[in-house]
Design an enzyme around this catalytic site. Structure first.
Site, PDB file in Angstrom:
ATOM      1  N   ASP A  69      42.430  47.684  44.180  1.00 48.89           N
ATOM      2  CA  ASP A  69      41.437  48.711  44.532  1.00 48.89           C
ATOM      3  C   ASP A  69      42.130  49.827  45.309  1.00 48.89           C
ATOM      4  O   ASP A  69      43.145  49.604  45.976  1.00 48.89           O
ATOM      5  CB  ASP A  69      40.240  48.124  45.287  1.00 48.89           C
ATOM      6  CG  ASP A  69      40.638  47.067  46.299  1.00 48.89           C
ATOM      7  OD1 ASP A  69      41.835  46.931  46.595  1.00 48.89           O
ATOM      8  OD2 ASP A  69      39.741  46.369  46.804  1.00 48.89           O
ATOM      9  N   GLU A 128      34.748  49.870  48.115  1.00 53.59           N
ATOM     10  CA  GLU A 128      33.916  49.831  49.331  1.00 53.59           C
ATOM     11  C   GLU A 128      32.522  50.385  49.056  1.00 53.59           C
ATOM     12  O   GLU A 128      31.640  50.269  49.889  1.00 53.59           O
ATOM     13  CB  GLU A 128      34.578  50.645  50.452  1.00 53.59           C
ATOM     14  CG  GLU A 128      35.924  50.093  50.923  1.00 53.59           C
ATOM     15  CD  GLU A 128      35.813  48.754  51.654  1.00 53.59           C
ATOM     16  OE1 GLU A 128      34.692  48.347  51.999  1.00 53.59           O
ATOM     17  OE2 GLU A 128      36.848  48.116  51.878  1.00 53.59           O
TER      18      GLU A 128
HETATM   19  C1  LIG Z   1      36.625  42.894  51.444  1.00 53.10           C
HETATM   20  C2  LIG Z   1      35.581  43.786  52.007  1.00 53.10           C
HETATM   21  O1  LIG Z   1      35.588  44.072  53.204  1.00 53.10           O
HETATM   22  N1  LIG Z   1      34.656  44.270  51.156  1.00 53.10           N
HETATM   23  C3  LIG Z   1      33.535  45.040  51.560  1.00 53.10           C
HETATM   24  C4  LIG Z   1      32.685  45.349  50.345  1.00 53.10           C
HETATM   25  C5  LIG Z   1      31.540  46.301  50.621  1.00 53.10           C
HETATM   26  C6  LIG Z   1      30.282  45.925  49.922  1.00 53.10           C
HETATM   27  C7  LIG Z   1      29.139  46.887  50.059  1.00 53.10           C
HETATM   28  N2  LIG Z   1      29.506  48.261  50.073  1.00 53.10           N
HETATM   29  C8  LIG Z   1      28.338  46.539  51.307  1.00 53.10           C
HETATM   30  O2  LIG Z   1      28.574  47.137  52.361  1.00 53.10           O
HETATM   31  O3  LIG Z   1      27.452  45.708  51.209  1.00 53.10           O
HETATM   32  C9  LIG Z   1      32.724  44.261  52.596  1.00 53.10           C
HETATM   33  O4  LIG Z   1      32.106  44.916  53.456  1.00 53.10           O
HETATM   34  O5  LIG Z   1      32.697  43.021  52.564  1.00 53.10           O
END
Ligand SMILES: CC(=O)N[C@@H](CCC[C@H](N)C(=O)O)C(=O)O
Length: 372
Positions: A69, A128
């Site tokens: 990513d 993200e």
């Molecule tokens: C690995 C990581 O930190 N991923 C993010 C993914 C974001 C998901 C979405 N935008 C949300 O905020 O629900 C995480 O916050 O886990």
């Protein structure tokens, strides 16, 4: 191959973090590097701000994809690193600069040493948010070039360099973003009887929200509701007409995700009635769980256990989210955590992963991809 050059590349990428689907400079940087590699075996395609690089195998029986990513986060970097972010209010605070430089290192090896199997490197935007994996999967390119297997990694600040952690089956949670706008009636701070104060209404809501996980969800079925941002009002002596609450919901089961959304709907209705205001809920982008294919993960774990320089950890599920889950819904594969030993965690402005993890992982993945 001298893999330490990928630490310099990581530092350059670290300085130019961009938000989801705005990663034009990042794409330009990646493309310029990829075009400098021997082109004999590789074919490059772009999709929005993302990139596909296919490395033709010498005697292929399958296509193995590796996904990195590429987006950063809307947050201020607080480190004093010489190569800190040059983009104000944006930071590679989730390690995607590591993910990209490792991918470039592995790609560099195979651009110079033709693999037996065909490899597909996927540089994916917007992990993200709002999510690049699902639309990328629906792109003409991936419809015509479906990999047979796919892998990805995520840095893990809590593990030392040399540790690789994963598990068969469920690895990461289902996620849903959460945005709620409250609209009431503004007024003079000295005349609260003439207004409906949305700072007070949204504060009650955030407090009530805390009861959902503790009172409505089976304690054996993990869930998280986090509010990361509240905005409202205009000045300290004006009663706020509007307030906005922004957060995220995480669950290990879809059933709990549904229950939490039902409860949020009920609580918001209660606030509307109780505070004589109106409210609208937007669940933003939703990611499905990350579920590692059992057979392929098993083979990877066996590979790791044979490596004397790898400390394999069979980890628990995490409440993090990842749109890589959409790839795994359709293509067998797995994701793993990569130890990078930082005192500060993911999404911290002080995140400072140990760069020794970069050459270590390039070597590890080259060996692994040669073995499958
Ligand atoms: C690995 C990581 O930190 N991923 C993010 C993914 C974001 C998901 C979405 N935008 C949300 O905020 O629900 C995480 O916050 O886990």
């Amino acid at each position: 191959m001298n893999n330490s050059q990928f630490i310099d590349i990581r530092r350059e990428l670290h300085q130019i973090p961009e938000l989801g689907f705005e990663e034009w400079k990042t794409q330009e940087y990646l493309l310029s590097y990829i075009k400098s590699l021997p082109q004999q075996f590789i074919a490059i395609d772009t999709w929005k701000t993302g990139i596909f690089v296919k490395v033709q195998g010498s005697d292929p029986t399958k296509v193995i994809a590796y996904r990195a990513d590429i987006d950063g986060l809307p947050m201020e970097e607080e480190t004093n690193l010489t190569f800190k972010s040059k983009h104000e209010g944006k930071m590679h605070g989730c390690g995607h600069d590591f993910h990209m430089s490792i991918a470039l290192g592995v790609l560099t090896y195979f651009a110079n040493n033709q693999p037996k199997e065909t490899l597909l490197f996927i540089f994916q935007p917007a992990e993200e948010g709002p999510g690049g994996a699902q639309p990328m999967l629906n792109s003409d390119y991936l419809k015509a070039n479906r990999p047979d297997m796919i892998i990805a990694l995520h840095i893990a600040p809590e593990y030392p360099v040399g540790t690789v952690a994963t598990r068969k089956g469920l690895l990461f949670a289902n996620t849903s973003e959460l945005f709620i706008d409250f609209v009431g009636k503004g007024g003079h701070a000295a005349y609260p009887q003439t207004a409906n104060d949305m700072v007070v209404a949204s504060s009650y809501f955030v407090t009530q929200l805390q009861s959902i996980v503790s009172r409505n969800i089976d304690p054996l079925d993990s869930a998280v509701v986090t509010i990361g941002k509240i905005t409202g009002g205009t000045k300290q002596n004006i009663i706020a007409e509007k307030a906005r609450v922004e957060g995220t919901i995480r669950t290990l089961s879809l059933d709990s995700m549904g229950k939490i959304k039902d409860r949020i709907g009920a609580l918001v209705k209660g606030i509307e009635q109780g505070f004589e205001c109106s409210a609208s809920i937007d669940y933003g982008s939703n990611y499905c769980q990350v579920y590692n294919n059992e057979a392929v993960t098993d083979e990877f774990i066996s590979f790791l256990k044979k490596k004397s320089n790898v400390n394999f950890v069979e980890c628990n599920e995490a409440m993090t989210g990842e749109d890589f889950g959409y790839f795994l819904e359709e293509i067998p594969g797995f994701m793993f955590w990569l130890g990078v030993n930082s005192d500060y965690g993911l999404h911290s402005g002080l995140l400072n992963p140990d760069e020794d993890a970069i050459p270590f992982t390039i070597d590890l993945l080259v060996d692994y991809l040669k073995s499958v």
